[in-house]
Each structure stands twice: as structure tokens, then as C-alpha cells.
Design a protein around this motif. Structure first.
Motif, mmCIF file in Angstrom:
data_model
loop_
_atom_site.group_PDB
_atom_site.id
_atom_site.type_symbol
_atom_site.label_atom_id
_atom_site.label_comp_id
_atom_site.label_asym_id
_atom_site.label_seq_id
_atom_site.Cartn_x
_atom_site.Cartn_y
_atom_site.Cartn_z
ATOM 1 N N LEU A 81 0.855 -1.184 0.000
ATOM 2 C CA LEU A 81 0.000 0.000 0.000
ATOM 3 C C LEU A 81 0.890 1.232 0.000
ATOM 4 C CD1 LEU A 81 -2.764 1.364 0.202
ATOM 5 C CD2 LEU A 81 -2.579 1.150 2.702
ATOM 6 N N PHE A 82 0.806 2.021 -1.070
ATOM 7 C CA PHE A 82 1.580 3.246 -1.191
ATOM 8 C C PHE A 82 0.736 4.425 -0.730
ATOM 9 C CE2 PHE A 82 3.458 0.346 -4.228
ATOM 10 C CZ PHE A 82 4.797 0.460 -3.922
ATOM 11 N N VAL A 83 1.319 5.257 0.130
ATOM 12 C CA VAL A 83 0.593 6.371 0.726
ATOM 13 C C VAL A 83 1.389 7.656 0.525
ATOM 14 C CG1 VAL A 83 -0.324 7.314 2.878
ATOM 15 C CG2 VAL A 83 -0.447 4.848 2.450
ATOM 16 N N CYS A 84 0.686 8.685 0.046
ATOM 17 C CA CYS A 84 1.244 10.034 0.009
ATOM 18 C C CYS A 84 0.146 10.972 0.520
ATOM 19 C CB CYS A 84 1.786 10.411 -1.374
ATOM 20 S SG CYS A 84 0.591 10.500 -2.695
ATOM 21 N N ASP A 142 -9.116 15.247 1.194
ATOM 22 C CA ASP A 142 -9.475 15.486 -0.200
ATOM 23 C C ASP A 142 -8.670 14.625 -1.179
ATOM 24 O OD1 ASP A 142 -7.045 16.770 0.167
ATOM 25 O OD2 ASP A 142 -7.597 18.517 -1.039
ATOM 26 N N SER A 143 -8.091 13.541 -0.694
ATOM 27 C CA SER A 143 -7.323 12.637 -1.553
ATOM 28 C C SER A 143 -8.230 11.991 -2.594
ATOM 29 C CB SER A 143 -6.691 11.524 -0.721
ATOM 30 O OG SER A 143 -5.783 12.049 0.202
ATOM 31 N N ASP A 144 -7.637 11.629 -3.732
ATOM 32 C CA ASP A 144 -8.406 10.906 -4.746
ATOM 33 C C ASP A 144 -8.933 9.589 -4.172
ATOM 34 O OD1 ASP A 144 -7.938 12.980 -6.451
ATOM 35 O OD2 ASP A 144 -6.673 11.862 -7.833
ATOM 36 N N THR A 145 -8.112 8.894 -3.404
ATOM 37 C CA THR A 145 -8.527 7.700 -2.653
ATOM 38 C C THR A 145 -8.037 7.890 -1.224
ATOM 39 O OG1 THR A 145 -8.310 6.290 -4.614
ATOM 40 C CG2 THR A 145 -8.349 5.182 -2.461
ATOM 41 N N PRO A 146 -8.914 8.298 -0.313
ATOM 42 C CA PRO A 146 -8.486 8.501 1.079
ATOM 43 C C PRO A 146 -8.096 7.174 1.749
ATOM 44 C CG PRO A 146 -10.556 9.635 0.638
ATOM 45 C CD PRO A 146 -10.285 8.729 -0.535
ATOM 46 N N LEU A 147 -7.100 7.232 2.592
ATOM 47 C CA LEU A 147 -6.650 6.064 3.336
ATOM 48 C C LEU A 147 -7.715 5.635 4.335
ATOM 49 C CD1 LEU A 147 -4.333 4.096 3.870
ATOM 50 C CD2 LEU A 147 -3.441 5.735 5.531
ATOM 51 N N THR A 148 -7.949 4.332 4.413
ATOM 52 C CA THR A 148 -8.933 3.769 5.335
ATOM 53 C C THR A 148 -8.317 2.604 6.113
ATOM 54 O OG1 THR A 148 -9.745 2.124 3.748
ATOM 55 C CG2 THR A 148 -10.837 4.312 3.735
ATOM 56 N N PRO A 149 -8.918 2.247 7.238
ATOM 57 C CA PRO A 149 -8.445 1.057 7.960
ATOM 58 C C PRO A 149 -8.521 -0.211 7.111
ATOM 59 C CG PRO A 149 -9.778 2.399 9.408
ATOM 60 C CD PRO A 149 -9.903 2.998 8.021
ATOM 61 N N ASP A 150 -9.520 -0.327 6.248
ATOM 62 C CA ASP A 150 -9.629 -1.515 5.388
ATOM 63 C C ASP A 150 -8.430 -1.639 4.446
ATOM 64 O OD1 ASP A 150 -11.989 -2.448 6.474
ATOM 65 O OD2 ASP A 150 -13.248 -1.475 4.965
ATOM 66 N N LEU A 151 -7.973 -0.523 3.894
ATOM 67 C CA LEU A 151 -6.798 -0.571 3.026
ATOM 68 C C LEU A 151 -5.565 -1.001 3.811
ATOM 69 C CD1 LEU A 151 -7.332 2.622 0.836
ATOM 70 C CD2 LEU A 151 -7.294 0.242 0.034
ATOM 71 N N ILE A 152 -5.428 -0.509 5.022
ATOM 72 C CA ILE A 152 -4.286 -0.909 5.850
ATOM 73 C C ILE A 152 -4.367 -2.395 6.181
ATOM 74 C CG2 ILE A 152 -3.146 -0.592 8.084
ATOM 75 C CD1 ILE A 152 -3.998 2.389 7.889
ATOM 76 N N ARG A 153 -5.548 -2.885 6.487
ATOM 77 C CA ARG A 153 -5.705 -4.328 6.772
ATOM 78 C C ARG A 153 -5.286 -5.170 5.569
ATOM 79 N NH1 ARG A 153 -9.766 -2.752 10.243
ATOM 80 N NH2 ARG A 153 -11.357 -2.501 8.656
ATOM 81 N N HIS A 207 -4.389 0.289 13.741
ATOM 82 C CA HIS A 207 -4.497 -0.531 12.532
ATOM 83 C C HIS A 207 -3.137 -0.942 11.984
ATOM 84 C CE1 HIS A 207 -8.721 0.445 12.521
ATOM 85 N NE2 HIS A 207 -8.380 1.704 12.702
ATOM 86 N N LEU A 208 -2.078 -0.312 12.459
ATOM 87 C CA LEU A 208 -0.739 -0.591 11.960
ATOM 88 C C LEU A 208 -0.014 -1.682 12.736
ATOM 89 C CD1 LEU A 208 0.406 3.061 11.244
ATOM 90 C CD2 LEU A 208 -0.077 1.285 9.544
ATOM 91 N N ARG A 209 -0.617 -2.180 13.797
ATOM 92 C CA ARG A 209 0.047 -3.233 14.595
ATOM 93 C C ARG A 209 0.380 -4.431 13.707
ATOM 94 N NH1 ARG A 209 -3.843 -1.909 18.857
ATOM 95 N NH2 ARG A 209 -2.715 -0.535 20.263
ATOM 96 N N GLY A 210 1.628 -4.821 13.742
ATOM 97 C CA GLY A 210 2.074 -5.966 12.956
ATOM 98 C C GLY A 210 2.379 -5.640 11.502
#
Length: 111
Positions: A4-7, A42-53, A76-79
Motif C-alpha cells: 500500500l503506497f501512501v502520500c 481530499d485525496s483521490d482515494t483517502p486512506l482507510t483502515p480496510d486498506l491498511i488491513r 491498525h498498523l500493529r504488525g
């Protein structure tokens, strides 16, 4: 492996990184899958807990984004492995220089 790439806004760097993984045989043939998201509302695809999972590894572009990610999504970042690629915000989407920089950084962190 799911990457998962995040900016910040998911408009230039992180979509380009996902494109590199999907279209470069070095990564695609190695079994990497990629999505991208942004930390801003206002991201084109906002980060969500589901994406992190979904992700095995979360890759941010700048150290400050790693801090913001940790503050907002700590539980949500544990592990999860979180990597900072140190890619400055000076590129347009699919800029050839950005693509080459991302390839180099991905090789460093995914080997």
C-alpha cells in the motif's frame, strides 16, 4: 505480497508507485500487488483502515507522512511493516524520473 503506497493526496507519487508495481515485470512477476491512497481528506482515494488491513507493507513517501500515518492509524498498523521511501514531492504522475527513483527505492526495501 500486498503493498500500500501512501502520500498526501494520492495524485502523483503513490499512484505512480502502484503503477510501477503493476506494470514492471520485476515486481509484478514476483507476486507483488499494489494499491495507493492519500492521507488528506481530499485525496483521490483517502486512506482507510480496510486498506491498511489489506496491506502487508505500507510505504509512505516522506518521513512526515509516516508520523501522520502513525498518529491517525496506530491501532491498525500493529504488525505492519511501514517503510519510508524518501521520495520528494516534486514530480508529476508517471514522470520517468519518478518511476526510476521508485524502482531503485523499491529494490532497496523489498529485497
Amino acid at each position: 505480497m500486498n503493498l500500500l503506497f501512501v502520500c498526501s493526496k494520492n495524485r502523483q507519487r503513490s499512484p505512480t508507485a502502484a503503477h510501477v508495481v503493476a506494470n514492471d515485470p520485476e515486481f509484478a512477476d514476483a507476486g507483488y500487488e499494489a494499491l495507493s491512497a492519500g492521507l488528506n481528506a481530499d485525496s483521490d482515494t483517502p486512506l482507510t483502515p480496510d486498506l491498511i488491513r489489506w496491506a502487508d507493507v505500507v510505504l509512505v513517501m516522506e518521513p512526515g507522512q509516516r508520523t501522520r500515518l502513525s498518529r491517525r492509524f496506530r491501532a491498525h498498523l500493529r504488525g505492519k511493516r511501514v517503510v519510508c521511501l524518501s521520495v520528494p514531492d516534486r514530480f508529476e504522475v508517471l514522470d520517468p524520473e519518478l518511476i526510476e527513483l521508485l524502482r531503485r527505492r523499491l529494490r532497496q526495501h523489498l529485497r
